[in-house]
Design an enzyme around this catalytic site. Structure first.
Site, PDB file in Angstrom:
ATOM      1  N   GLY A 141     -67.379 -54.246 -29.029  1.00 23.57           N
ATOM      2  CA  GLY A 141     -65.933 -54.456 -29.044  1.00 23.57           C
ATOM      3  C   GLY A 141     -65.135 -53.157 -28.988  1.00 23.57           C
ATOM      4  CB  VAL A 179     -48.739 -42.141 -28.667  1.00 23.97           C
ATOM      5  CG1 VAL A 179     -49.630 -40.928 -28.460  1.00 23.97           C
ATOM      6  CG2 VAL A 179     -47.852 -42.362 -27.445  1.00 23.97           C
ATOM      7  N   GLY A 202     -57.061 -50.323 -33.328  1.00 20.49           N
ATOM      8  CA  GLY A 202     -57.467 -51.270 -34.364  1.00 20.49           C
ATOM      9  C   GLY A 202     -56.252 -51.916 -35.005  1.00 20.49           C
ATOM     10  CB  VAL A 211     -51.460 -55.043 -32.764  1.00 19.18           C
ATOM     11  CG1 VAL A 211     -50.377 -54.217 -33.435  1.00 19.18           C
ATOM     12  CG2 VAL A 211     -52.548 -54.137 -32.201  1.00 19.18           C
ATOM     13  CB  ALA A 245     -42.903 -61.016 -28.734  1.00 21.52           C
ATOM     14  N   GLY A 246     -46.171 -61.739 -29.560  1.00 27.17           N
ATOM     15  CA  GLY A 246     -47.559 -61.324 -29.342  1.00 27.17           C
ATOM     16  C   GLY A 246     -48.317 -61.401 -30.649  1.00 27.17           C
ATOM     17  CB  ALA A 281     -38.004 -50.576 -46.405  1.00 23.94           C
ATOM     18  N   GLY A 327     -51.802 -61.146 -31.039  1.00 25.46           N
ATOM     19  CA  GLY A 327     -53.195 -60.703 -30.927  1.00 25.46           C
ATOM     20  C   GLY A 327     -53.595 -59.944 -32.182  1.00 25.46           C
ATOM     21  CE  LYS A 376     -53.140 -44.838 -26.180  1.00 26.12           C
ATOM     22  NZ  LYS A 376     -54.580 -44.898 -26.510  1.00 26.12           N
TER      23      LYS A 376
END
Lengths: 428, 428
Positions: free
Chosen positions: A188, A133, A303, A15, A10-11, A34, A13, A206
């Site tokens: 930016g 964080v 970033g 990231v 969800a989201g 993994a 942008g 944080k």
């Protein structure tokens, strides 16, 4: 190889796009590490048509973000942001559905972390937030696991890259805050509305998360003393340098007999301290343990790449089954600790006064210090600035913060001061 | 609260005593964090009667260390040391018995890590070794988990506290190696037989473990190029400083198309690099990931408290059930990668020659450089030393290491040289 770990995102942008790219580019490696493939199966964001530079056609699209919790997935990654609203609704629905939640949302955690941890425990699922964080730095893991054998006395660090970028530029170029902020915005490195960053709120979010992990206390964002870097002058940074310090916005938390102390404030950092060498948008966190001593974690605090790296690290932990209580212990085992009285803290202070250029001003300041019991270690007065006011910078000996407060109260309203005094703490 | 995690401890030196103290002093906290108490139930060491400052009467004593694997315990902590012998015998027997193994033994892991990882997998038990690299710094966890989403291009760092202590003392006091070593020995910062440390073997053990975790390759200690700091002069450190560098013993590993490169060598570190600020016995490790960028982990690399902190962190992970394959993936999934040809590496070099003080020497060195294709960036010749020989220090432009090798071969046996040339790499 075991089943795929199915992820809904969800989201979308910076990231969110980064997470998709990490999972694409490092696909094989991540599956090896993994123990099974990690695959995005569904996504949700505000605008379906926006070009994000990644191919979204392979994922199911969900319009109503809250219902992303209902798709066939094992973990929901929440990258919407905001302490409440859609992010919180999705988080709650995800955990209630018994799905794992990975989030980078420090504001939501600062305000609702304990409730969410409890919900995750009840559902027997994962709540992970390494990306919340210090971006890509694995400091949540460092505290939760790496330093877990230690009673942590203090945790502190540079938690906001925007502020550190501005402060190091003010330092290296001798320029004033407003000018450097404008440049950071153009590059930016700062938001159009920068107040969350420069007024210390982001760092405080944080810090409250770090403090909870470090001390085994319930997150207590409301108890963080917060101030930012808006009022710093190039001259403050130059005076600090002359005295052997660099100026950094430091979030610091300490647990002691007098309670839980949490503060975000501009500090003078001794130039031989590792944090003095942290420049630009880099973040760094120090944890002091009773056996390990001083641990330092440093890296990119923001970033797309670094933050996505932390999100995917959480996904890998979940894929491996290597996770437990979000705050290292069950939510009900976290102590509720009263906020410490900061007036009783002892330390050294940097005080800067803008004063009128006339007879008796110095005497007035010195008298206020004396009457409040503040002992002066050094005092510098430089000639008048272009605007005609004079700067007086004082470094105090160690003493209770309450005395400094009293000294400043005595000077409040004085005709000698041409602006608000600035108070910075000196990192010990 | 769940069952006690029962621990048997082999080796009661500094670290072993530290582990007992950590588990005693932080008992409650550790139980809260681990979800259950962690208790030592049995110990074994060479000398039962030695006074170690901790009460051992509450633990079962086992004379024959190898049989510690047979006691009623969940995890054996191996702190005996040595790559083979009793440590390896105990490790094998522990894993064969299906018990967890926690070890700080870098030498054993460097030589037998892969076999032990396989044995742990077969038995479905834990093999953990946070304390084997960089003492209390959670860098094993940082690579295995924190940076797991990244392809790591390079991992490097200051892995030996004794060397860093000596180098920073040589730097701050302008003294020569032998003198500072003697002082370090007197202070307990260097062993009576210091060669494992100062000749780079200890750092190489650690580097081979880091490389395996970083790159997903089988540990390859035999492929590490190793040299130490024995031949450094105070003058080398002074020349480096004049050029804007500090000298550090750096372990560096890189995975590329040409194979796996691993080296321990004295490097010139640019003075604005974080490793340049690491002084004393501190360790620091940098990992460069393709998304996270540069991560730095720093802290105490040795000592009872920090090392015990890492051992107990491993125990807490085991108590929580948060562990998986030792090298982040099954032993058979680790790639076996050929060693890279270091002659093909490109870089800048610092070369120092001790030469006779007579006509033509500089011309001879310069000609050897030219004929081997080495381009000189700067050259400093200082007046004769007390012993009558002259030092010539050269910094080269970037070029293949092979060319530098050829230049040094050309000069081998030259009557102009009064000692072995010194070659340090410049960290890029």
């Amino acid at each position: 190889m075991a089943d795929v770990l199915r992820v809904a995102l969800a989201g979308l942008g910076t990231v969110g796009g980064g997470v998709i790219r990490v999972l694409d580019e490092n696909r094989e490696l991540i599956a090896r590490r993994a123990g099974r493939p990690i695959e995005v199966v569904a996504v949700s964001a505000r605008d379906r048509l926006k070009n994000r530079g990644v191919d979204l056609s392979r994922f199911a699209w969900v319009d109503d973000t809250a219902t992303l919790a209902d798709v066939e997935a094992d973990v929901i990654v929440e990258l919407i942001g905001g302490s409440d609203g859609p992010a919180l609704a999705l988080a709650r629905r995800t955990l209630a559905a018994g799905k794992g939640l990975v989030t980078a949302n420090k504001a939501m955690l600062a305000h609702h972390g304990l409730d969410l941890a409890r919900a995750a425990e009840e559902a027997g699922t994962a709540l992970k937030f390494e990306a919340a964080v210090a971006g890509g730095i694995p400091v949540i893991k460092g505290l939760r696991e790496g330093a877990a054998a230690n009673a942590i006395g203090r945790v502190y660090g540079i938690l906001n890259g925007t502020c550190n970028f501005i402060l190091s530029k003010m330092e290296s170029e001798g320029r004033d805050f407003a000018e450097v902020l404008a440049e950071a915005q153009a590059l930016g490195f700062a938001e159009a509305d920068p107040s969350f960053d420069i007024d210390g709120v982001d760092a405080a979010h944080k810090l409250s998360i770090l403090a909870s992990l470090a001390f085994g206390t319930a997150p207590a964002f409301d108890a963080v003393e917060i101030s930012g870097i808006r009022h710093l002058l190039a001259a403050d940074i130059a005076e600090a340098a002359a005295l052997g310090y660099r100026v950094r916005l430091i979030g610091v938390a300490e647990a002691g007999a007098s309670g839980l102390f949490q503060r975000v404030h501009a500090h003078l950092v001794p130039s031989d301290h590792p944090l003095a060498h942290v420049t630009g948008a880099t973040n760094a966190v120090v944890a002091e343990g009773n056996f390990v001593g001083r641990l330092l974690f440093q890296g990119a605090g923001a970033g797309a790449g670094p933050t996505a790296s932390a999100v995917v690290a959480d996904l890998i932990d979940i894929a491996r089954g290597e996770f437990g209580p979000a705050y290292a212990m069950p939510a009900d085992a976290l102590a509720t600790t009263a906020a410490a009285d900061s007036g009783e803290r002892r330390g050294r202070a940097y005080l800067r006064f803008s004063v009128a250029d006339r007879v008796g001003v110095l005497a007035e300041i010195a008298a206020a210090m004396r009457d409040a019991g503040v002992s002066i270690e050094s005092l510098i007065q430089r000639g008048a600035s272009a605007e005609g006011s004079v700067l007086v910078a004082i470094v105090t000996h160690e003493g209770p913060e309450r005395c400094v407060e009293h000294a400043l109260e005595r000077l409040r309203g004085s005709q000698s001061l041409t602006g608000e005094p600035l108070w910075m703490h000196i990192l010990a």
